[in-house]
Design a protein around this motif. Structure first.
Motif, PDB file in Angstrom:
ATOM      1  N   UNK A 124       0.835  -1.217   0.000  1.00  7.62           N
ATOM      2  CA  UNK A 124       0.000   0.000   0.000  1.00  7.62           C
ATOM      3  C   UNK A 124       0.861   1.254   0.000  1.00  7.62           C
ATOM      4  N   UNK A 125       2.005   1.188   0.674  1.00  4.80           N
ATOM      5  CA  UNK A 125       2.830   2.393   0.834  1.00  4.80           C
ATOM      6  C   UNK A 125       3.972   2.474  -0.181  1.00  4.80           C
ATOM      7  N   UNK A 126       4.046   1.509  -1.106  1.00  2.95           N
ATOM      8  CA  UNK A 126       5.158   1.502  -2.077  1.00  2.95           C
ATOM      9  C   UNK A 126       6.508   1.388  -1.393  1.00  2.95           C
ATOM     10  N   UNK A 172      -6.580 -12.886   0.337  1.00  3.96           N
ATOM     11  CA  UNK A 172      -7.558 -13.188  -0.721  1.00  3.96           C
ATOM     12  C   UNK A 172      -6.906 -13.625  -2.038  1.00  3.96           C
ATOM     13  N   UNK A 173      -5.579 -13.715  -2.041  1.00  8.47           N
ATOM     14  CA  UNK A 173      -4.838 -14.100  -3.254  1.00  8.47           C
ATOM     15  C   UNK A 173      -3.463 -14.600  -2.796  1.00  8.47           C
ATOM     16  N   UNK A 174      -2.682 -15.215  -3.666  1.00  4.98           N
ATOM     17  CA  UNK A 174      -1.362 -15.728  -3.231  1.00  4.98           C
ATOM     18  C   UNK A 174      -0.415 -14.629  -2.750  1.00  4.98           C
ATOM     19  N   UNK A 175      -0.611 -13.396  -3.227  1.00  6.36           N
ATOM     20  CA  UNK A 175       0.198 -12.264  -2.751  1.00  6.36           C
ATOM     21  C   UNK A 175      -0.763 -11.142  -2.364  1.00  6.36           C
ATOM     22  N   UNK A 176      -0.274 -10.159  -1.598  1.00  3.94           N
ATOM     23  CA  UNK A 176      -1.141  -8.991  -1.365  1.00  3.94           C
ATOM     24  C   UNK A 176      -1.418  -8.330  -2.709  1.00  3.94           C
ATOM     25  N   UNK A 177      -2.567  -7.679  -2.833  1.00  2.00           N
ATOM     26  CA  UNK A 177      -2.900  -7.069  -4.133  1.00  2.00           C
ATOM     27  C   UNK A 177      -3.529  -5.690  -3.967  1.00  2.00           C
ATOM     28  N   UNK A 178      -3.100  -4.771  -4.834  1.00  5.80           N
ATOM     29  CA  UNK A 178      -3.746  -3.464  -4.881  1.00  5.80           C
ATOM     30  C   UNK A 178      -4.935  -3.532  -5.821  1.00  5.80           C
ATOM     31  N   UNK A 179      -5.950  -2.747  -5.536  1.00  3.25           N
ATOM     32  CA  UNK A 179      -7.151  -2.764  -6.370  1.00  3.25           C
ATOM     33  C   UNK A 179      -7.336  -1.350  -6.947  1.00  3.25           C
ATOM     34  N   UNK A 180      -6.866  -1.211  -8.178  1.00  6.88           N
ATOM     35  CA  UNK A 180      -6.751   0.111  -8.817  1.00  6.88           C
ATOM     36  C   UNK A 180      -8.098   0.810  -8.963  1.00  6.88           C
ATOM     37  N   UNK A 181      -9.095   0.032  -9.419  1.00  8.65           N
ATOM     38  CA  UNK A 181     -10.410   0.650  -9.661  1.00  8.65           C
ATOM     39  C   UNK A 181     -10.985   1.225  -8.353  1.00  8.65           C
ATOM     40  N   UNK A 202     -17.361  -2.142  -3.461  1.00 13.03           N
ATOM     41  CA  UNK A 202     -17.869  -2.955  -4.575  1.00 13.03           C
ATOM     42  C   UNK A 202     -16.807  -3.047  -5.672  1.00 13.03           C
ATOM     43  N   UNK A 203     -16.159  -1.912  -5.935  1.00 10.59           N
ATOM     44  CA  UNK A 203     -15.101  -1.910  -6.954  1.00 10.59           C
ATOM     45  C   UNK A 203     -13.937  -2.812  -6.540  1.00 10.59           C
ATOM     46  N   UNK A 204     -13.663  -2.843  -5.237  1.00  5.12           N
ATOM     47  CA  UNK A 204     -12.522  -3.638  -4.750  1.00  5.12           C
ATOM     48  C   UNK A 204     -12.733  -5.131  -4.970  1.00  5.12           C
TER      49      UNK A 204
END
Ligand SMILES: Cc1cc2nc3c(=O)[nH]c(=O)nc-3n(C[C@H](O)[C@H](O)[C@H](O)COP(=O)(O)OP(=O)(O)OC[C@H]3O[C@@H](n4cnc5c(N)ncnc54)[C@H](O)[C@@H]3O)c2cc1C
Length: 282
Positions: free
Chosen positions: A131-133, A215-224, A240-242
């Protein structure tokens, strides 16, 4: 059950650690807090001929503040993230994520670098780093050989880009300045358990970050969802977008559908809390 026999090494410098990792290759493994590695060895889920203990390497411990960045050395105990006011001020998500990790006995031994290098999909720190890059400093032959962004560091369940002869020496967390708000939310069946699902959220005047974990094999960012958050869409719409593209795993802890539903709820809550903090800080 007890671990299979291994040779134990206790070097005192990063150079010494790297020399051992180079000599023994994939037969060797660094031992940090031991909170993930030791159970895996004891349960015989993993076996290594050589353990390279990092606990005597003083240069691997501590936190340094540079302009705009908090540099956390890999061997820093998780409890430091929880207790030092400097962490809570500089990188609030790190401080707030820490009490969610296991129990205090685990955080007393567990290290920041160990958690990130272990790369469990349900871990909090990888999502915070994403999340923080954050940027990962990786050493080979005793010196920092490369810096890798969090977006590139995590490859899959318990897998990162690091090679067997590489050592994580520090993680660089950007310090957000100006008005901003942060929140981390997760659902676990019992206090101290790994999360079934979770979310780390950060929002500022011109940037918004949402990183999911569990929720996935790696952490994931959700751009939308991040775009919706930045556009000040209602929390329910961001949530909802996430989950729109999300395809979480089914396992003994929760079905895919349950994880999706939980994630939607957690994102809405995290977005609401982060926004409240952001508005209060303006
Ligand atoms: C009951 C229980 C509950 C837990 N709950 C949670 C939880 O809710 N959330 C969570 O995130 N974690 C949880 N953990 C795990 C805990 O946070 C561990 O401390 C962490 O995953 C590993 O850190 P460690 O320092 O103990 O690393 P170790 O166990 O020593 O090492 C883990 C892995 O990282 C590698 N490694 C360690 N340091 C480095 C380095 N500097 N460079 C390269 N490789 C390295 C090791 O070789 C090993 O493969 C839990 C553990 C237990 C026992």
């Amino acid at each position: 059950m007890k671990p299979a026999a291994f040779a134990y090494h206790a070097p005192e410098t990063v150079t010494g650690v790297c020399a051992l990792l180079a000599e023994y290759g994939d037969e060797a493994k660094p031992l940090a807090g031991g909170q993930s590695l030791v159970p895996m060895l004891a349960l015989r889920l993993a076996r290594f001929e050589h353990l390279v203990d990092l606990n005597r390497v003083e240069e691997l411990a501590g936190v340094e503040r540079e302009i705009g960045t908090l540099v956390v050395k890999a061997g820093t105990r998780q409890r430091v993230m929880e207790r030092e006011p400097e962490i809570a001020m500089g990188v609030p998500l790190l401080a707030r994520a820490t009490p969610l990790i296991g129990h205090f006995q685990i955080r007393n031994r567990g290290t920041v670098g160990g958690s990130l290098a272990h790369a469990d999909p349900a871990s909090e720190y990888p999502a915070v780093a994403l999340a923080l890059d954050a940027e990962f400093e990786i050493a080979r032959a005793g010196t920092v050989a490369r810096r890798v962004s969090a977006a590139d560091f995590f490859v899959g369940t318990w897998t990162t880009v690091m090679e067997p002869d590489e050592l994580l020496v520090a993680v660089r967390f950007p310090i957000w300045i100006g008005p901003c708000g942060f929140a981390i939310e997760e659902f676990a069946r019992r206090h101290g358990d790994f999360a079934v699902a979770g979310v780390a959220c950060a929002v500022g005047s011109q940037r918004a970050r949402i990183a999911l974990f569990g929720v996935a094999p790696t952490p994931m960012r959700v751009q939308e969802a991040e775009d919706a958050l930045l556009a000040d869409a209602p929390a329910a719409e961001v949530a909802e977008a996430a989950v729109r593209e999300l395809d979480p795993p089914d396992d003994v802890h929760a079905s895919s559908a349950t994880r999706r539903r939980i994630t939607r709820h957690l994102v809405a809550r995290a977005v609401t809390r982060a926004r409240e903090e952001f508005r209060a800080s303006r």
